[in-house]
Motif scaffolding. Structure first.
Motif, PDB file in Angstrom:
ATOM      1  N   HIS A 134       0.662  -1.430   0.250  1.00  0.00           N
ATOM      2  CA  HIS A 134       0.321   0.236  -0.045  1.00  0.00           C
ATOM      3  C   HIS A 134       1.120   1.248   0.134  1.00  0.00           C
ATOM      4  CE1 HIS A 134      -3.219   2.032   0.418  1.00  0.00           C
ATOM      5  NE2 HIS A 134      -3.316   3.070   1.576  1.00  0.00           N
ATOM      6  N   VAL A 135       0.613   1.941  -1.067  1.00  0.00           N
ATOM      7  CA  VAL A 135       1.414   2.860  -0.909  1.00  0.00           C
ATOM      8  C   VAL A 135       0.077   3.910  -0.834  1.00  0.00           C
ATOM      9  CG1 VAL A 135       2.794   2.578  -2.619  1.00  0.00           C
ATOM     10  CG2 VAL A 135       0.532   4.403  -3.438  1.00  0.00           C
ATOM     11  N   ASN A 167      -5.275   1.152  -5.162  1.00  0.00           N
ATOM     12  CA  ASN A 167      -3.520   0.971  -5.230  1.00  0.00           C
ATOM     13  C   ASN A 167      -2.894   1.578  -6.483  1.00  0.00           C
ATOM     14  OD1 ASN A 167      -1.477   1.218  -2.439  1.00  0.00           O
ATOM     15  ND2 ASN A 167      -2.253   2.655  -2.580  1.00  0.00           N
ATOM     16  N   ILE A 168      -2.826   1.311  -7.306  1.00  0.00           N
ATOM     17  CA  ILE A 168      -2.714   0.740  -8.574  1.00  0.00           C
ATOM     18  C   ILE A 168      -0.799   2.152  -8.965  1.00  0.00           C
ATOM     19  CG2 ILE A 168      -1.985   0.290 -10.844  1.00  0.00           C
ATOM     20  CD1 ILE A 168      -4.992  -1.079 -10.770  1.00  0.00           C
ATOM     21  N   LEU A 171       1.253   1.188 -15.451  1.00  0.00           N
ATOM     22  CA  LEU A 171       0.501   0.649 -14.588  1.00  0.00           C
ATOM     23  C   LEU A 171       0.607  -0.175 -13.670  1.00  0.00           C
ATOM     24  CD1 LEU A 171      -2.811   0.982 -16.192  1.00  0.00           C
ATOM     25  CD2 LEU A 171      -1.192   2.785 -15.226  1.00  0.00           C
ATOM     26  N   GLN A 172       1.174  -0.205 -12.422  1.00  0.00           N
ATOM     27  CA  GLN A 172       1.633  -2.066 -11.784  1.00  0.00           C
ATOM     28  C   GLN A 172       1.269  -1.635 -10.761  1.00  0.00           C
ATOM     29  OE1 GLN A 172       6.195   1.289 -11.303  1.00  0.00           O
ATOM     30  NE2 GLN A 172       5.980  -0.991 -12.330  1.00  0.00           N
ATOM     31  N   ILE A 173       1.350  -2.787  -9.680  1.00  0.00           N
ATOM     32  CA  ILE A 173       1.110  -3.047  -8.484  1.00  0.00           C
ATOM     33  C   ILE A 173       2.280  -4.243  -8.080  1.00  0.00           C
ATOM     34  CG2 ILE A 173      -0.335  -4.473  -9.024  1.00  0.00           C
ATOM     35  CD1 ILE A 173      -2.283  -2.510  -6.481  1.00  0.00           C
ATOM     36  N   PHE A 174       2.235  -4.315  -6.628  1.00  0.00           N
ATOM     37  CA  PHE A 174       2.955  -5.361  -6.458  1.00  0.00           C
ATOM     38  C   PHE A 174       2.584  -6.395  -4.530  1.00  0.00           C
ATOM     39  CE2 PHE A 174       5.576  -2.594  -7.794  1.00  0.00           C
ATOM     40  CZ  PHE A 174       6.728  -2.838  -8.519  1.00  0.00           C
ATOM     41  N   THR A 175       2.035  -7.132  -5.514  1.00  0.00           N
ATOM     42  CA  THR A 175       1.704  -8.230  -3.985  1.00  0.00           C
ATOM     43  C   THR A 175       2.474  -7.950  -2.838  1.00  0.00           C
ATOM     44  OG1 THR A 175       2.582 -10.230  -4.375  1.00  0.00           O
ATOM     45  CG2 THR A 175       0.927  -9.234  -5.593  1.00  0.00           C
ATOM     46  N   LYS A 176       1.912  -7.895  -1.387  1.00  0.00           N
ATOM     47  CA  LYS A 176       2.668  -8.889  -0.850  1.00  0.00           C
ATOM     48  C   LYS A 176       3.466 -10.125  -0.943  1.00  0.00           C
ATOM     49  CE  LYS A 176       0.230  -6.179   2.639  1.00  0.00           C
ATOM     50  NZ  LYS A 176      -0.312  -6.180   4.042  1.00  0.00           N
ATOM     51  N   PRO A 177       4.140 -10.973   0.433  1.00  0.00           N
ATOM     52  CA  PRO A 177       5.121 -11.998   0.077  1.00  0.00           C
ATOM     53  C   PRO A 177       4.070 -12.721  -0.297  1.00  0.00           C
ATOM     54  CG  PRO A 177       5.844  -9.913   1.473  1.00  0.00           C
ATOM     55  CD  PRO A 177       5.542 -10.267   1.198  1.00  0.00           C
ATOM     56  N   VAL A 178       3.921 -14.025  -1.111  1.00  0.00           N
ATOM     57  CA  VAL A 178       2.861 -15.012  -1.219  1.00  0.00           C
ATOM     58  C   VAL A 178       3.397 -16.241  -0.555  1.00  0.00           C
ATOM     59  CG1 VAL A 178       1.645 -13.785  -3.624  1.00  0.00           C
ATOM     60  CG2 VAL A 178       3.929 -15.993  -3.416  1.00  0.00           C
ATOM     61  N   VAL A 179       4.132 -16.652   0.288  1.00  0.00           N
ATOM     62  CA  VAL A 179       5.143 -17.607   0.400  1.00  0.00           C
ATOM     63  C   VAL A 179       5.248 -17.098   2.276  1.00  0.00           C
ATOM     64  CG1 VAL A 179       5.693 -18.215  -1.103  1.00  0.00           C
ATOM     65  CG2 VAL A 179       7.249 -16.957   0.896  1.00  0.00           C
ATOM     66  N   ASP A 180       5.597 -17.470   2.813  1.00  0.00           N
ATOM     67  CA  ASP A 180       5.400 -17.488   4.667  1.00  0.00           C
ATOM     68  C   ASP A 180       6.523 -16.422   5.054  1.00  0.00           C
ATOM     69  OD1 ASP A 180       3.278 -18.882   5.749  1.00  0.00           O
ATOM     70  OD2 ASP A 180       4.159 -20.477   5.738  1.00  0.00           O
TER      71      ASP A 180
END
Length: 378
Positions: A291-292, A318-319, A330-339
């Motif tokens: 989130h920005v 939040n793109i 246009l871009q967006i980044f997930t949080k880590p998808v693993v632990d």
């Protein structure tokens, strides 16, 4: 999989030596602790479809793999069926992560010969694998960390994936969300190693450097990193390589290397033609994003100029937006998808732009630092 004939693909980056013709990303294989459950996640959350399977039912007594597809993207999720195996050792050391970046080539034997002659360390020599649907030829070399490149020649194969896999149509195949192809894949390496691996891609694989970012480009009050983007001649394979730079606190690259226990793939950027629809679907399916702050959108159009999209949906989702000489993205980044705080995904829509969002670096890295602070790793 339809019969895939050799392609004539236009070279767009003249500085690339291109002695190793690459048609695109063939598949990405992740070693995971539980392939069945990982497949369910990537299907349910990201809209992938199951297309093939290898395991006990196919005569494979050592490993199990699910092959997922969306657009031109193939993910292979592999787990071990035996206790003492390299796959389990990999998962124990790194957590779930990318082991194989497979590259589609016309000639896997020549690809192996060209790269090993130039200094690549071989994983396995060219081998032919056959079944009733024809044959494939594969070979492999090492790259950074324990990641490998597998060269896949499949022009004489009409099966669903590779010999040894059987078609699999799962009753639970959630609808796709518009992911089209792999745009780029980013590798994190320890301090002092970025130049080594950029030289590897230039000298061993014939890539060219598209752009370089130093710690003045990618820095915040607390952390910094450096990055160079390597590409093959036709632009279908792009590998940014990151290394940490000196900062007041532990950077995201240092955090990654600590938890991954070495160099590896940090994120997979996947393209869409409608990022608003894609990200809306991802959020509805529970995927979490960085989130920005709202203030980012107060001045973004002053920086990037006119865009086709309404700003409000981009703000709501939040793109991020950036522009270069060719257009905007246009871009967006997930949080880590693993632990572990390691692997994540980028969703990107290019509207002419060929760059990587330099104008968003500060906002993005401050968002990453907020996540690190929550984890107690900044």
């Amino acid at each position: 999989m339809n019969d895939m004939k050799p392609l004539e693909i236009k070279k767009i980056f003249e500085n690339a030596q291109d002695f190793l013709p690459l048609n695109g990303t063939d598949y990405i294989e992740l070693y995971v602790g539980n392939a069945k459950q990982a497949a369910y996640y990537y299907k349910s959350a990201f809209g992938f479809q199951t297309i093939a399977y290898s395991g006990l039912e196919t005569g494979n007594m050592d490993t199990v793999s699910y092959v997922l597809n969306q657009g031109k993207i193939r993910l292979v999720l592999t787990s071990s069926l035996v206790a003492d195996s390299p796959i389990n050792a990999h998962v124990n050391k790194h957590g779930d992560g990318v082991k194989v970046i497979a590259l589609w080539v016309d000639d896997a034997t020549k690809s192996w010969e060209e790269t090993t002659r130039r200094g690549a360390k071989s994983v396995f020599e060219p081998k032919t694998e056959k079944d009733a649907d024809g044959y494939t030829v594969r070979s492999a070399i090492h790259t950074y960390g324990e990641t490998i490149h597998v060269f896949v020649e499949r022009s004489h194969y009409k099966g669903v994936f590779l010999p040894g896999f059987q078609p699999m149509v799962d009753a639970n195949n959630p609808s796709p969300i518009g992911l089209k192809y792999v745009d780029h894949m980013v590798g994190n390496v320890p301090l002092g190693n970025m130049g080594i691996w950029c030289d590897f891609y230039a000298e061993v694989m014939g890539f060219t450097q598209l752009v370089s970012f130093d710690d003045k480009d990618i820095s915040t009050e607390y952390t910094a990193l450096m990055s160079k983007v390597m590409s093959n001649g036709n632009g279908r394979i792009k590998f940014p390589i990151n290394e940490p730079a000196e900062g007041k606190k532990k950077s995201q690259i240092e955090e990654y290397i600590h938890f991954y226990n070495g160099a590896g793939v940090q994120h997979i950027a996947v393209a869409t033609d409608n990022i608003i629809e894609t990200v809306t679907a991802l959020r509805q399916r529970g995927v979490e994003f960085l989130h920005v702050p709202e203030i980012y959108y107060d001045t973004v159009l002053e920086r990037v100029g006119t865009i086709d999209e309404d700003l409000e949906p981009l703000r709501d989702l939040n793109i991020l937006i950036d522009r270069d000489d060719e257009g905007y993205l246009l871009q967006i980044f997930t949080k880590p998808v693993v632990d572990r705080p390691t692997l994540f995904f980028e969703i990107i829509q290019r509207k002419g732009a060929q760059s990587f969002g330099k104008g968003n670096f500060k906002a993005l890295f401050e968002a990453m630092e907020r996540e690190q602070e929550l984890r107690g790793t900044l």
